[in-house]
Design an enzyme around this catalytic site. Sequence first.
Site, PDB file in Angstrom:
ATOM      1  N   LYS A 285     -88.464 -26.129  25.895  1.00  0.00           N
ATOM      2  CA  LYS A 285     -87.260 -25.499  26.435  1.00  0.00           C
ATOM      3  C   LYS A 285     -86.087 -25.686  25.477  1.00  0.00           C
ATOM      4  O   LYS A 285     -86.064 -26.643  24.711  1.00  0.00           O
ATOM      5  CB  LYS A 285     -86.883 -26.166  27.771  1.00  0.00           C
ATOM      6  CG  LYS A 285     -87.782 -25.824  28.932  1.00  0.00           C
ATOM      7  CD  LYS A 285     -87.308 -26.520  30.203  1.00  0.00           C
ATOM      8  CE  LYS A 285     -88.228 -26.241  31.381  1.00  0.00           C
ATOM      9  NZ  LYS A 285     -88.237 -24.846  31.833  1.00  0.00           N
ATOM     10  N   ARG A 359     -97.420 -24.521  38.190  1.00  0.00           N
ATOM     11  CA  ARG A 359     -98.529 -23.827  38.854  1.00  0.00           C
ATOM     12  C   ARG A 359     -99.859 -24.472  38.478  1.00  0.00           C
ATOM     13  O   ARG A 359    -100.816 -24.391  39.243  1.00  0.00           O
ATOM     14  CB  ARG A 359     -98.487 -22.328  38.498  1.00  0.00           C
ATOM     15  CG  ARG A 359     -98.701 -22.005  37.055  1.00  0.00           C
ATOM     16  CD  ARG A 359     -98.206 -20.608  36.672  1.00  0.00           C
ATOM     17  NE  ARG A 359     -96.743 -20.555  36.566  1.00  0.00           N
ATOM     18  CZ  ARG A 359     -96.064 -19.469  36.258  1.00  0.00           C
ATOM     19  NH1 ARG A 359     -96.691 -18.325  36.048  1.00  0.00           N
ATOM     20  NH2 ARG A 359     -94.755 -19.501  36.168  1.00  0.00           N
TER      21      ARG A 359
HETATM   22  N1  BES Z   1     -89.425 -26.107  36.115  1.00  0.00           N
HETATM   23  C1  BES Z   1     -89.362 -24.798  35.620  1.00  0.00           C
HETATM   24  C2  BES Z   1     -88.639 -23.827  36.553  1.00  0.00           C
HETATM   25  C3  BES Z   1     -87.175 -24.094  36.803  1.00  0.00           C
HETATM   26  C4  BES Z   1     -86.226 -23.349  36.156  1.00  0.00           C
HETATM   27  C5  BES Z   1     -86.766 -25.014  37.746  1.00  0.00           C
HETATM   28  C6  BES Z   1     -84.880 -23.565  36.429  1.00  0.00           C
HETATM   29  C7  BES Z   1     -85.447 -25.223  38.007  1.00  0.00           C
HETATM   30  C8  BES Z   1     -84.496 -24.493  37.360  1.00  0.00           C
HETATM   31  C9  BES Z   1     -90.773 -24.255  35.418  1.00  0.00           C
HETATM   32  O1  BES Z   1     -91.729 -25.198  35.087  1.00  0.00           O
HETATM   33  C10 BES Z   1     -90.708 -23.295  34.272  1.00  0.00           C
HETATM   34  O2  BES Z   1     -90.411 -23.717  33.190  1.00  0.00           O
HETATM   35  N2  BES Z   1     -90.989 -22.034  34.545  1.00  0.00           N
HETATM   36  C11 BES Z   1     -90.948 -21.035  33.537  1.00  0.00           C
HETATM   37  C12 BES Z   1     -92.159 -20.160  33.706  1.00  0.00           C
HETATM   38  C13 BES Z   1     -92.395 -19.214  32.571  1.00  0.00           C
HETATM   39  C14 BES Z   1     -92.745 -19.975  31.311  1.00  0.00           C
HETATM   40  C15 BES Z   1     -93.505 -18.273  32.953  1.00  0.00           C
HETATM   41  C16 BES Z   1     -89.671 -20.231  33.724  1.00  0.00           C
HETATM   42  O3  BES Z   1     -89.251 -20.022  34.861  1.00  0.00           O
HETATM   43  O4  BES Z   1     -89.076 -19.862  32.720  1.00  0.00           O
HETATM   44 MN    MN Z   2     -91.792 -25.596  33.014  1.00  0.00          MN
END
Ligand code: BES
Ligand code: MN
Length: 505
Positions: A285, A359
């Site tokens: 990230k 997931r």
């Molecule tokens: N933990 C994150 C989602 C999240 C985003 C929680 C903002 C709280 C605030 C999750 O694991 C994630 O990174 N999801 C990705 C999925 C994508 C890579 C398909 C996302 O939402 O960008």
């Molecule tokens: Mn994530």
Amino acid sequence: MKTTISLSTPAELETESLVVIALNQADPAQTEKNKNKDAKPQLKLATSDPAVPSVTADLLSSGEVTGRPFETNLLHKPAGLKAKRLLVISGGPAKKFTSYDLRRVAGTAVRTLKSRGIRSFAFIAPPGIPAEEAVRAIVEGALVGNFDPDYYRSDRKDQKIDALTILTTGDKSALEKVANEAQVIGDSQNFTRDLVNEPSNRMTPTILADRAKKMCEEVGLKCEVFGADKIKEMKMGAFWSVAQGSDEPPALIVMKYEPSGAPEKPVLGLVGKGITFDTGGISIKPADGMEKMKYDMAGGATMIGAMRAIALLKPKVKVIGIVCATENMPSGKAQKPGDVQIAMSGKSIEIINTDAEGRLVLADGLFYARQLGCTHLVDAATLTGAVVVALGYANAGVFANDDAIYERFHKANAEAGEKMWRLPLDDEYKENIKSTIADMVNSGGRWGGAINAAMFLQEFAEDTPWIHLDIAGTAWMEDQKPWIAKGPSGIALRSLVEFVKSYAS
Ligand code: BES
Ligand code: MN
Ligand code: ZN
């Protein structure tokens, strides 16, 4: 916080502060139609004791009070009342005022008074809301307001309201029972918020498991915690693929509530995402805002708090709580995009993005719950940024593979006073998670991202009636509000407990 139900006349009660709600009797639809937003509010206090309004007559007719929700006015030594102070909180239009608003007003009362060093007060339940519903909302709302996250500040004041009296009418012992239940639920919500609030160096998977174990011992639940060896032995390849990249050992937390006298079925399974820190893994990230990913275990913490409340409220229904806890880290041992993993169910997953890790851990958590005999499933997870794009910060996303379970959950959700909105699970979206090399990919791209994630989970819930809650936008308050501090919200716990209770009656 100790709660007392009192049937006294408000004016006769000795208290640090009496709290009363002022409602605007003007018809909100009329005010808007006339584009006359500055129309003079017709404020009326929500109490049947005539002594209270006579104290506020000058204040309310002064033109200084707008009547907008959560506006506060504090009077000292109110004439004719035994209370030392009178706090008037505006509740907005009388026509729209529900127990949902009442929760927030109660939280506002707590936050307003405790910041002034006051430790106890008495709240007049508004006569317009049925007494039991009002008592529940006031206690739960007050407890939500009583939480502050500034644990590590040297200047933490730790101001709290210790005692709340609710002035109401009706059957005192019945109302006391309602207040006690609300207290359990509010305390459990704050227990969850405490877990979520901790930073990842102080809330590793091991610490989360220890906190769950300790709670289970206190309330008489069975609790087992499995580590890396057992996770691998059980062939939880999806869960392990996330855990393998971290030096912190993962924890599979299993809590069981099996009350005597409960029927064999149903068995409810509550499955939570417990990512104690989400760096994204190799699909790392951006640095900006990454500190917030300490709350990626909020779904898991919600299930631990919900199990606490269930153990104390004792509904006659079996419940199993499962939390898949691990960090998501980049390292020499971390999984890489393109890797193929085999989940516990035997289905194969092509990893497109290591940041879609929630997931993966839930896939094995849901399948394991079914293996343990769960007949109905609910999962909660801070799963996608996309649900925040879709619903913002006001509503959590709800998904269901079965309309009957959705209807039941929706009812529980409304009673609990939490905002959630259903999103679809149409077959069309299946296209998005197709893989050329495996049964599915773990990321379906940006468009409909919250739905793609839910479609992925559905592959593991299969035909077991299942609810999925995406709480990424609602588990953390981005700003403080009059009724709640900035930080962990404890969303979904109240709905979950209500949902579980609905199977016992
Ligand atoms: N933990 C994150 C989602 C999240 C985003 C929680 C903002 C709280 C605030 C999750 O694991 C994630 O990174 N999801 C990705 C999925 C994508 C890579 C398909 C996302 O939402 O960008
Ligand atoms: Mn994530
Ligand atoms: Zn995550």
